[in-house]
Design a protein around this motif. Structure first.
Motif, PDB file in Angstrom:
ATOM      1  N   THR A 111      -7.577  -1.610   9.755  1.00  9.49           N
ATOM      2  CA  THR A 111      -7.136  -0.563   8.839  1.00  9.49           C
ATOM      3  C   THR A 111      -5.988   0.203   9.487  1.00  9.49           C
ATOM      4  O   THR A 111      -6.075   0.612  10.638  1.00  9.49           O
ATOM      5  CB  THR A 111      -8.295   0.392   8.505  1.00  9.49           C
ATOM      6  OG1 THR A 111      -9.303  -0.363   7.830  1.00  9.49           O
ATOM      7  CG2 THR A 111      -7.839   1.523   7.595  1.00  9.49           C
ATOM      8  N   PHE A 112      -4.918   0.360   8.730  1.00 11.19           N
ATOM      9  CA  PHE A 112      -3.733   1.074   9.192  1.00 11.19           C
ATOM     10  C   PHE A 112      -3.643   2.403   8.469  1.00 11.19           C
ATOM     11  O   PHE A 112      -3.818   2.474   7.255  1.00 11.19           O
ATOM     12  CB  PHE A 112      -2.466   0.261   8.912  1.00 11.19           C
ATOM     13  CG  PHE A 112      -2.365  -1.002   9.715  1.00 11.19           C
ATOM     14  CD1 PHE A 112      -1.871  -0.981  11.002  1.00 11.19           C
ATOM     15  CD2 PHE A 112      -2.782  -2.203   9.171  1.00 11.19           C
ATOM     16  CE1 PHE A 112      -1.785  -2.149  11.739  1.00 11.19           C
ATOM     17  CE2 PHE A 112      -2.701  -3.375   9.896  1.00 11.19           C
ATOM     18  CZ  PHE A 112      -2.198  -3.340  11.191  1.00 11.19           C
ATOM     19  N   ASN A 113      -3.349   3.469   9.207  1.00 10.42           N
ATOM     20  CA  ASN A 113      -3.152   4.800   8.648  1.00 10.42           C
ATOM     21  C   ASN A 113      -1.645   5.019   8.542  1.00 10.42           C
ATOM     22  O   ASN A 113      -0.938   5.064   9.549  1.00 10.42           O
ATOM     23  CB  ASN A 113      -3.795   5.859   9.543  1.00 10.42           C
ATOM     24  CG  ASN A 113      -3.689   7.238   8.951  1.00 10.42           C
ATOM     25  OD1 ASN A 113      -2.749   7.542   8.237  1.00 10.42           O
ATOM     26  ND2 ASN A 113      -4.643   8.075   9.261  1.00 10.42           N
ATOM     27  N   ALA A 145       0.838  -1.206   0.000  1.00 13.22           N
ATOM     28  CA  ALA A 145       0.000   0.000   0.000  1.00 13.22           C
ATOM     29  C   ALA A 145       0.870   1.253   0.000  1.00 13.22           C
ATOM     30  O   ALA A 145       0.596   2.207  -0.737  1.00 13.22           O
ATOM     31  CB  ALA A 145      -0.931  -0.009   1.207  1.00 13.22           C
ATOM     32  N   ALA A 146       1.905   1.254   0.810  1.00  9.27           N
ATOM     33  CA  ALA A 146       2.789   2.422   0.875  1.00  9.27           C
ATOM     34  C   ALA A 146       3.488   2.648  -0.462  1.00  9.27           C
ATOM     35  O   ALA A 146       3.635   3.794  -0.906  1.00  9.27           O
ATOM     36  CB  ALA A 146       3.820   2.230   1.991  1.00  9.27           C
ATOM     37  N   ASP A 149      -2.387   6.159   1.818  1.00 14.20           N
ATOM     38  CA  ASP A 149      -2.245   6.560   3.219  1.00 14.20           C
ATOM     39  C   ASP A 149      -2.953   5.609   4.164  1.00 14.20           C
ATOM     40  O   ASP A 149      -2.734   5.665   5.366  1.00 14.20           O
ATOM     41  CB  ASP A 149      -2.808   7.970   3.443  1.00 14.20           C
ATOM     42  CG  ASP A 149      -1.879   9.040   2.916  1.00 14.20           C
ATOM     43  OD1 ASP A 149      -0.664   8.776   2.775  1.00 14.20           O
ATOM     44  OD2 ASP A 149      -2.361  10.153   2.646  1.00 14.20           O
ATOM     45  N   GLU A 150      -3.801   4.738   3.622  1.00 15.60           N
ATOM     46  CA  GLU A 150      -4.505   3.761   4.445  1.00 15.60           C
ATOM     47  C   GLU A 150      -4.512   2.419   3.739  1.00 15.60           C
ATOM     48  O   GLU A 150      -4.522   2.356   2.511  1.00 15.60           O
ATOM     49  CB  GLU A 150      -5.961   4.167   4.694  1.00 15.60           C
ATOM     50  CG  GLU A 150      -6.153   5.127   5.816  1.00 15.60           C
ATOM     51  CD  GLU A 150      -7.605   5.189   6.276  1.00 15.60           C
ATOM     52  OE1 GLU A 150      -7.827   5.868   7.273  1.00 15.60           O
ATOM     53  OE2 GLU A 150      -8.495   4.581   5.655  1.00 15.60           O
ATOM     54  N   VAL A 151      -4.493   1.376   4.547  1.00 18.72           N
ATOM     55  CA  VAL A 151      -4.603   0.020   4.011  1.00 18.72           C
ATOM     56  C   VAL A 151      -5.373  -0.832   5.022  1.00 18.72           C
ATOM     57  O   VAL A 151      -5.172  -0.716   6.217  1.00 18.72           O
ATOM     58  CB  VAL A 151      -3.221  -0.604   3.720  1.00 18.72           C
ATOM     59  CG1 VAL A 151      -2.356  -0.681   4.960  1.00 18.72           C
ATOM     60  CG2 VAL A 151      -3.365  -1.979   3.095  1.00 18.72           C
ATOM     61  N   THR A 152      -6.298  -1.635   4.508  1.00 13.65           N
ATOM     62  CA  THR A 152      -7.019  -2.582   5.351  1.00 13.65           C
ATOM     63  C   THR A 152      -6.395  -3.947   5.163  1.00 13.65           C
ATOM     64  O   THR A 152      -6.325  -4.465   4.048  1.00 13.65           O
ATOM     65  CB  THR A 152      -8.518  -2.615   5.003  1.00 13.65           C
ATOM     66  OG1 THR A 152      -9.059  -1.308   5.226  1.00 13.65           O
ATOM     67  CG2 THR A 152      -9.254  -3.619   5.874  1.00 13.65           C
TER      68      THR A 152
END
Length: 85
Positions: free
Chosen positions: A77-79, A33-34, A39-42
């Motif tokens: 979910t990660f920010n 994702a990065a 900016d967010e990934v589940t």
């Protein structure tokens, strides 16, 4: 080699490999994702991510919140927006 010792050694290696796969999969989803500029990934896992791990990620700037849990699925979910600030 003692068969009982051998069996315990194999069991330990299998458990370690399973745990490593669990965390490698989480890491891969976050890094992918990065690399795409998100900016967010589940992240979906088959079991809950330990709170200690979530707290350590938060400490370094990766906040998270649980998005849902079922018996066979856990979504967090990660920010990633604050990483590197």
């Amino acid at each position: 080699m003692n068969p009982e010792y051998f069996a315990q050694e194999v069991k330990g290696a299998v458990l370690q490999a399973k745990e490593r796969h669990f965390y490698d999969d989480i890491r891969a989803q976050i890094i992918a994702a990065a690399s795409l500029g998100k900016d967010e990934v589940t992240v979906e896992t088959q079991s809950a991510i330990p709170n200690e791990v979530l707290l350590e990620l938060c400490r370094i700037g990766i906040d998270s919140y649980k998005k849902g849990e079922t018996e066979s699925d856990c979504r967090v979910t990660f920010n990633l927006a604050k990483v590197g600030e």
